[in-house]
Motif scaffolding. Structure first.
Motif, PDB file in Angstrom:
ATOM      1  N   GLY A   1      38.259 111.369  35.771  1.00 23.40           N
ATOM      2  CA  GLY A   1      37.846 109.980  35.908  1.00 23.40           C
ATOM      3  C   GLY A   1      36.712 109.776  36.893  1.00 23.40           C
ATOM      4  N   MET A   2      36.227 110.863  37.479  1.00 22.77           N
ATOM      5  CA  MET A   2      35.186 110.744  38.511  1.00 22.77           C
ATOM      6  C   MET A   2      33.797 110.532  37.912  1.00 22.77           C
ATOM      7  SD  MET A   2      36.640 110.798  41.301  1.00 22.77           S
ATOM      8  CE  MET A   2      38.076 111.314  42.170  1.00 22.77           C
ATOM      9  N   SER A   3      33.376 111.416  37.023  1.00 23.40           N
ATOM     10  CA  SER A   3      32.010 111.308  36.509  1.00 23.40           C
ATOM     11  C   SER A   3      31.821 110.051  35.667  1.00 23.40           C
ATOM     12  CB  SER A   3      31.627 112.556  35.712  1.00 23.40           C
ATOM     13  OG  SER A   3      32.529 112.757  34.650  1.00 23.40           O
ATOM     14  N   THR A   4      32.848 109.623  34.969  1.00 21.06           N
ATOM     15  CA  THR A   4      32.706 108.413  34.158  1.00 21.06           C
ATOM     16  C   THR A   4      32.682 107.154  35.003  1.00 21.06           C
ATOM     17  OG1 THR A   4      35.078 108.491  33.744  1.00 21.06           O
ATOM     18  CG2 THR A   4      33.648 109.299  31.987  1.00 21.06           C
ATOM     19  N   SER A   5      33.157 107.225  36.246  1.00 21.96           N
ATOM     20  CA  SER A   5      33.176 106.015  37.073  1.00 21.96           C
ATOM     21  C   SER A   5      31.761 105.524  37.376  1.00 21.96           C
ATOM     22  CB  SER A   5      33.977 106.230  38.353  1.00 21.96           C
ATOM     23  OG  SER A   5      33.407 107.241  39.131  1.00 21.96           O
TER      24      SER A   5
ATOM     25  N   ILE B   1      36.124  97.167  32.187  1.00 19.46           N
ATOM     26  CA  ILE B   1      35.786  98.557  31.884  1.00 19.46           C
ATOM     27  C   ILE B   1      36.307  99.434  33.014  1.00 19.46           C
ATOM     28  CG2 ILE B   1      33.931 100.161  31.302  1.00 19.46           C
ATOM     29  CD1 ILE B   1      32.208  97.576  30.715  1.00 19.46           C
ATOM     30  N   ASN B   2      37.087 100.442  32.659  1.00 22.41           N
ATOM     31  CA  ASN B   2      37.663 101.336  33.652  1.00 22.41           C
ATOM     32  C   ASN B   2      37.476 102.787  33.240  1.00 22.41           C
ATOM     33  OD1 ASN B   2      39.011  99.412  35.532  1.00 22.41           O
ATOM     34  ND2 ASN B   2      40.017  98.801  33.637  1.00 22.41           N
ATOM     35  N   ALA B   3      37.615 103.679  34.214  1.00 27.10           N
ATOM     36  CA  ALA B   3      37.538 105.119  33.967  1.00 27.10           C
ATOM     37  C   ALA B   3      38.765 105.789  34.555  1.00 27.10           C
ATOM     38  CB  ALA B   3      36.280 105.693  34.612  1.00 27.10           C
ATOM     39  N   VAL B   4      39.337 106.704  33.784  1.00 22.42           N
ATOM     40  CA  VAL B   4      40.507 107.447  34.244  1.00 22.42           C
ATOM     41  C   VAL B   4      40.419 108.893  33.780  1.00 22.42           C
ATOM     42  CG1 VAL B   4      42.014 105.417  34.225  1.00 22.42           C
ATOM     43  CG2 VAL B   4      41.926 106.902  32.209  1.00 22.42           C
ATOM     44  N   GLY B   5      41.273 109.713  34.355  1.00 18.95           N
ATOM     45  CA  GLY B   5      41.425 111.079  33.895  1.00 18.95           C
ATOM     46  C   GLY B   5      42.303 111.101  32.659  1.00 18.95           C
TER      47      GLY B   5
ATOM     48  N   ASN C   1      48.955 105.180  30.427  1.00 20.14           N
ATOM     49  CA  ASN C   1      49.156 103.998  31.278  1.00 20.14           C
ATOM     50  C   ASN C   1      48.330 102.798  30.821  1.00 20.14           C
ATOM     51  OD1 ASN C   1      50.779 105.617  32.898  1.00 20.14           O
ATOM     52  ND2 ASN C   1      49.119 106.084  34.310  1.00 20.14           N
ATOM     53  N   TYR C   2      47.353 103.018  29.935  1.00 18.87           N
ATOM     54  CA  TYR C   2      46.414 101.960  29.550  1.00 18.87           C
ATOM     55  C   TYR C   2      46.499 101.560  28.086  1.00 18.87           C
ATOM     56  CZ  TYR C   2      44.187 102.506  34.060  1.00 18.87           C
ATOM     57  OH  TYR C   2      43.948 102.533  35.416  1.00 18.87           O
ATOM     58  N   VAL C   3      47.323 102.230  27.307  1.00 21.82           N
ATOM     59  CA  VAL C   3      47.346 102.015  25.860  1.00 21.82           C
ATOM     60  C   VAL C   3      47.495 100.553  25.470  1.00 21.82           C
ATOM     61  CG1 VAL C   3      48.630 102.524  23.744  1.00 21.82           C
ATOM     62  CG2 VAL C   3      48.122 104.348  25.360  1.00 21.82           C
ATOM     63  N   ASP C   4      48.346  99.815  26.143  1.00 27.27           N
ATOM     64  CA  ASP C   4      48.561  98.414  25.768  1.00 27.27           C
ATOM     65  C   ASP C   4      47.585  97.463  26.461  1.00 27.27           C
ATOM     66  OD1 ASP C   4      49.672  98.889  28.255  1.00 27.27           O
ATOM     67  OD2 ASP C   4      51.415  97.614  27.940  1.00 27.27           O
ATOM     68  N   LYS C   5      46.572  98.018  27.121  1.00 28.28           N
ATOM     69  CA  LYS C   5      45.628  97.186  27.885  1.00 28.28           C
ATOM     70  C   LYS C   5      44.173  97.387  27.472  1.00 28.28           C
ATOM     71  CE  LYS C   5      48.650  97.845  31.815  1.00 28.28           C
ATOM     72  NZ  LYS C   5      48.935  98.804  32.832  1.00 28.28           N
TER      73      LYS C   5
END
Length: 102
Positions: free
Chosen positions: A10-14, A33-37, A43-47
């Protein structure tokens, strides 16, 4: 519009997220817009409305598509050139196109 970018940690995409947020603001688009590993996707599927994979984790494409597309969440890999140049405007357009074409 809710978009999730995924890379190894999630670092480079941030950095790209920041540029996408600026592009959205400039264009008057309301976007979260968010970035994660990769380990945090569940944790984000429903969001989220769309998920973009960084080129370095393109090997996850089929697995992530199989999990998310049945739930109506489109999944694509970010274009190498757009990712390398951190072109937030183009990646934002890619996300918008994905959402509009579901």
């Amino acid at each position: 519009m809710r978009v999730l970018l995924v890379c190894s940690a999630g670092m480079s995409t941030s950095m790209l997220v920041a540029k996408m947020r600026t592009a959205a603001e400039t264009q008057g688009i309301e976007a979260e817009i968010n970035a994660v590993g990769e380990s945090q996707i569940s944790n984000y599927v429903d969001k989220i409305d769309a998920l973009l994979l960084g080129p370095q984790v393109r090997f996850l494409l089929n697995k992530v598509k199989a999990n998310l597309e049945p739930q109506g969440i489109p999944v694509e890999v970010i274009n190498n050139m757009d990712y390398g140049t951190m072109n937030g405007e183009k990646v934002l357009k890619q996300a918008l196109d994905m959402i509009n074409n579901k």
